[in-house]
Design a protein around this motif. Structure first.
Motif, PDB file in Angstrom:
ATOM      1  N   ARG A 173       3.097  12.294  16.006  1.00 16.46           N
ATOM      2  CA  ARG A 173       1.787  11.728  15.861  1.00 16.46           C
ATOM      3  C   ARG A 173       1.124  11.741  17.130  1.00 16.46           C
ATOM      4  NH1 ARG A 173      -0.469   7.374  12.284  1.00 16.46           N
ATOM      5  NH2 ARG A 173      -1.794   6.064  13.522  1.00 16.46           N
TER       6      ARG A 173
ATOM      7  N   SER B 174      -4.321   0.360   3.392  1.00 19.73           N
ATOM      8  CA  SER B 174      -5.287  -0.415   3.657  1.00 19.73           C
ATOM      9  C   SER B 174      -6.816   0.121   4.012  1.00 19.73           C
ATOM     10  CB  SER B 174      -4.626  -1.648   4.670  1.00 19.73           C
ATOM     11  OG  SER B 174      -4.521  -0.959   5.879  1.00 19.73           O
TER      12      SER B 174
ATOM     13  N   ARG C 299     -12.258   3.128   7.389  1.00 18.01           N
ATOM     14  CA  ARG C 299     -11.443   3.728   6.287  1.00 18.01           C
ATOM     15  C   ARG C 299     -11.519   2.946   5.123  1.00 18.01           C
ATOM     16  NH1 ARG C 299      -4.966   4.541   7.101  1.00 18.01           N
ATOM     17  NH2 ARG C 299      -5.173   2.164   6.596  1.00 18.01           N
TER      18      ARG C 299
ATOM     19  N   HIS D  90       1.434  -5.101  12.319  1.00 21.09           N
ATOM     20  CA  HIS D  90       1.508  -5.946  11.160  1.00 21.09           C
ATOM     21  C   HIS D  90       2.001  -7.470  11.412  1.00 21.09           C
ATOM     22  CE1 HIS D  90       1.223  -1.975   9.640  1.00 21.09           C
ATOM     23  NE2 HIS D  90       1.052  -2.439   8.437  1.00 21.09           N
TER      24      HIS D  90
ATOM     25  N   THR E 107       0.885  -1.261  -0.082  1.00 16.37           N
ATOM     26  CA  THR E 107       0.061  -0.008   0.212  1.00 16.37           C
ATOM     27  C   THR E 107       0.789   1.369  -0.041  1.00 16.37           C
ATOM     28  OG1 THR E 107      -0.129  -0.091   2.396  1.00 16.37           O
ATOM     29  CG2 THR E 107      -1.786  -1.069   1.220  1.00 16.37           C
TER      30      THR E 107
HETATM   31  O1  TXA Z   1      -1.939   0.341   4.266  1.00 15.49           O
HETATM   32  C1  TXA Z   1      -1.740   0.640   5.513  1.00 15.49           C
HETATM   33  O2  TXA Z   1      -2.730   0.531   6.571  1.00 15.49           O
HETATM   34  C2  TXA Z   1      -0.543   1.335   6.202  1.00 15.49           C
HETATM   35  C3  TXA Z   1       0.578   0.339   5.937  1.00 15.49           C
HETATM   36  C4  TXA Z   1       2.060   0.860   6.400  1.00 15.49           C
HETATM   37  O3  TXA Z   1       0.469  -0.930   6.336  1.00 15.49           O
HETATM   38  N1  TXA Z   1      -0.637   2.048   7.533  1.00 15.49           N
HETATM   39  C5  TXA Z   1      -1.361   2.862   7.837  1.00 15.49           C
HETATM   40  O4  TXA Z   1      -1.462   3.074   8.932  1.00 15.49           O
HETATM   41  O5  TXA Z   1      -2.023   3.435   7.069  1.00 15.49           O
HETATM   42  P1  TXA Z   1      -1.855   4.770   9.656  1.00 15.49           P
HETATM   43  O6  TXA Z   1      -1.369   4.582  11.071  1.00 15.49           O
HETATM   44  O7  TXA Z   1      -1.527   5.889   8.719  1.00 15.49           O
HETATM   45  O8  TXA Z   1      -3.415   4.638   9.516  1.00 15.49           O
HETATM   46  C6  TXA Z   1      -4.043   3.611  10.775  1.00 15.49           C
HETATM   47  C7  TXA Z   1      -5.427   3.732  10.638  1.00 15.49           C
HETATM   48  C8  TXA Z   1      -5.790   4.933  11.068  1.00 15.49           C
HETATM   49  O9  TXA Z   1      -6.852   5.442  10.453  1.00 15.49           O
HETATM   50  C9  TXA Z   1      -6.224   4.458  12.503  1.00 15.49           C
HETATM   51  O10 TXA Z   1      -6.871   5.423  13.477  1.00 15.49           O
HETATM   52  C10 TXA Z   1      -6.652   3.227  12.213  1.00 15.49           C
HETATM   53  O11 TXA Z   1      -5.918   2.544  11.154  1.00 15.49           O
HETATM   54  N2  TXA Z   1      -6.797   2.321  13.656  1.00 15.49           N
HETATM   55  C11 TXA Z   1      -5.627   1.692  13.992  1.00 15.49           C
HETATM   56  N3  TXA Z   1      -5.622   1.166  15.195  1.00 15.49           N
HETATM   57  C12 TXA Z   1      -7.000   1.059  15.450  1.00 15.49           C
HETATM   58  C13 TXA Z   1      -7.837   0.437  16.337  1.00 15.49           C
HETATM   59  N4  TXA Z   1      -7.365  -0.229  17.275  1.00 15.49           N
HETATM   60  N5  TXA Z   1      -9.305   0.745  16.177  1.00 15.49           N
HETATM   61  C14 TXA Z   1      -9.812   1.634  15.293  1.00 15.49           C
HETATM   62  N6  TXA Z   1      -8.900   2.154  14.131  1.00 15.49           N
HETATM   63  C15 TXA Z   1      -7.587   1.783  14.337  1.00 15.49           C
END
Ligand code: TXA
Ligand code: MG
Length: 349
Positions: free
Chosen positions: A62, A185, A199, A71, A39
């Motif tokens: 952040r 993703s 998302r 992951h 991604t």
């Molecule tokens: O494609 C992807 O998902 C990339 C690659 C590196 O794997 N990662 C990514 O991470 O986009 P980030 O941190 O930019 O976005 C993570 C998303 C955020 O919208 C966050 O709020 C959501 O995932 N998220 C993470 N943990 C969560 C949780 N426990 N409950 C609800 N949403 C969560």
């Protein structure tokens, strides 16, 4: 911040075991390694170590309230982060993993709370990229990884983007070239009674509905009129320095509005166009910068974040673009990213 950031090139299909080992050692020593996924690039650290996870938040600037995805490289590793038995979500994991789907599940107690911003859930994903897989296996732990950009900046789809944002703040970047999908993703919440897309992303709603017919979608962005009522942190995201103006409507309406904007620009204002190739041809004029989104939704996904960064580098004040309207399952994710870059504002009639 005084760290020396080492850049290592790796072959996408056959990454050097020595370099992967070097990166894995950094992860084991609570360091930070940016790595490619299919991604976007991720900023990785040991997901089971609170100190290592805290370092991610610091390097990215952040907010602690924004949770991070863990992951894993094989389904068996689910048991390291969640008490949910792998069998109960087998239909989803066998259809979509490895790939661009993140699942939100109950969090196991040994997963540090800061990973999930204090929530009792954890987001898990199994990336398909061979370099990501190799790194996770060599590290021997789940790897926490948000997108490898400074907070609220466009996500990184190349090692250069990572370097531009995080040089001196992280230990290593594994460079395997541009990422294949280009947007993040899909995040699917399995805690709610009805599974909910939090998302939109690389795995489409249509594909998910073939396995889980009852999925609902949470609208996470808002139209201009609603912005004042919901000034959520979620909205400002993927933002370049330039202001982003997103036009919606049919092609003729959009082009009329863009021509008006070009005609009324002041002499010292710099404009950039970020549009599909075919549309640029009819709108091109002197003294404006143009970046092409290519001809398909897939092209646009791989070029969107890079295009926002490219126009920033050209020092434009305003980026003119359109609400993506491709007949493609990627369209909701593209619309989501462009609207967030514009802080939720659409210019309609
Ligand atoms: O494609 C992807 O998902 C990339 C690659 C590196 O794997 N990662 C990514 O991470 O986009 P980030 O941190 O930019 O976005 C993570 C998303 C955020 O919208 C966050 O709020 C959501 O995932 N998220 C993470 N943990 C969560 C949780 N426990 N409950 C609800 N949403 C969560
Ligand atoms: Mg991100």
């Amino acid at each position: 911040m005084g760290k020396k950031t080492v850049l290592r090139r790796v072959d996408i299909l056959d990454p050097s075991p020595d370099i992967i080992q070097e990166a894995a050692k950094i992860v084991q020593a609570r360091g930070l390694v940016a790595f490619p996924t299919e991604t976007v690039y991720g900023l990785g650290a040991n997901a089971l170590d609170e100190t290592a996870v805290a370092a991610i938040f610091k390097a990215k600037q952040r907010p602690a309230a924004d949770p991070i995805i863990a992951h894993i490289a094989e389904v068996e590793s689910l048991s390291l982060v969640t008490p949910v038995p792998a069998e109960t979500i087998e239909a989803l994991t066998s259809a979509f993993w490895p790939g661009p789907l993140t699942l939100v599940l109950p969090r196991l107690v040994n997963v540090p709370a800061n990973l999930s911003a204090g929530l009792d859930t954890v987001a898990v994903r199994m990336p398909a990229h061979p370099v990501a897989q190799a790194l996770i296996r060599a590290a021997g732990v789940p790897i926490a990884a948000p997108s490898a950009n400074l907070f609220s900046r466009p996500s990184a789809t190349t090692a250069d983007h990572v370097l531009a944002d995080l040089d001196g703040r992280i230990d290593m970047i594994l460079d395997a070239g541009p990422t294949a999908i280009g947007i993040e993703s899909t995040v699917l919440d399995l805690i709610t009674d009805i599974p909910t897309i939090l998302r939109p992303g690389g795995t489409s709603l249509e594909a998910l509905r073939q396995i889980l017919p009852a999925i609902q979608v949470k609208q996470t962005w808002h139209k201009e009129t609603e912005v004042g009522q919901s000034p959520g942190m979620m909205l400002k995201h993927y933002s370049p320095n330039a202001q982003v103006l997103v036009f919606s409507g049919d092609q003729e309406q959009v082009h009329t509005k863009i021509r008006q904007a070009i005609q009324t620009k002041t002499s010292n204002e710099r404009l950039g166009l970020l549009l599909p190739e075919a549309e640029l041809e009819s709108l091109y004029s002197n003294h404006i910068e143009v970046v092409s989104l290519g001809s398909t939704a897939e092209d646009a996904a791989t070029r969107l974040f890079a295009g926002l960064r490219q126009l920033d580098a050209l020092d434009v004040d305003v980026i003119l673009t359109r609400l993506p309207a491709y007949d493609s399952p990627l369209t909701p994710a593209l619309q989501d990213r462009i609207l967030r870059a514009a802080e939720g504002k659409i210019v309609s009639d």
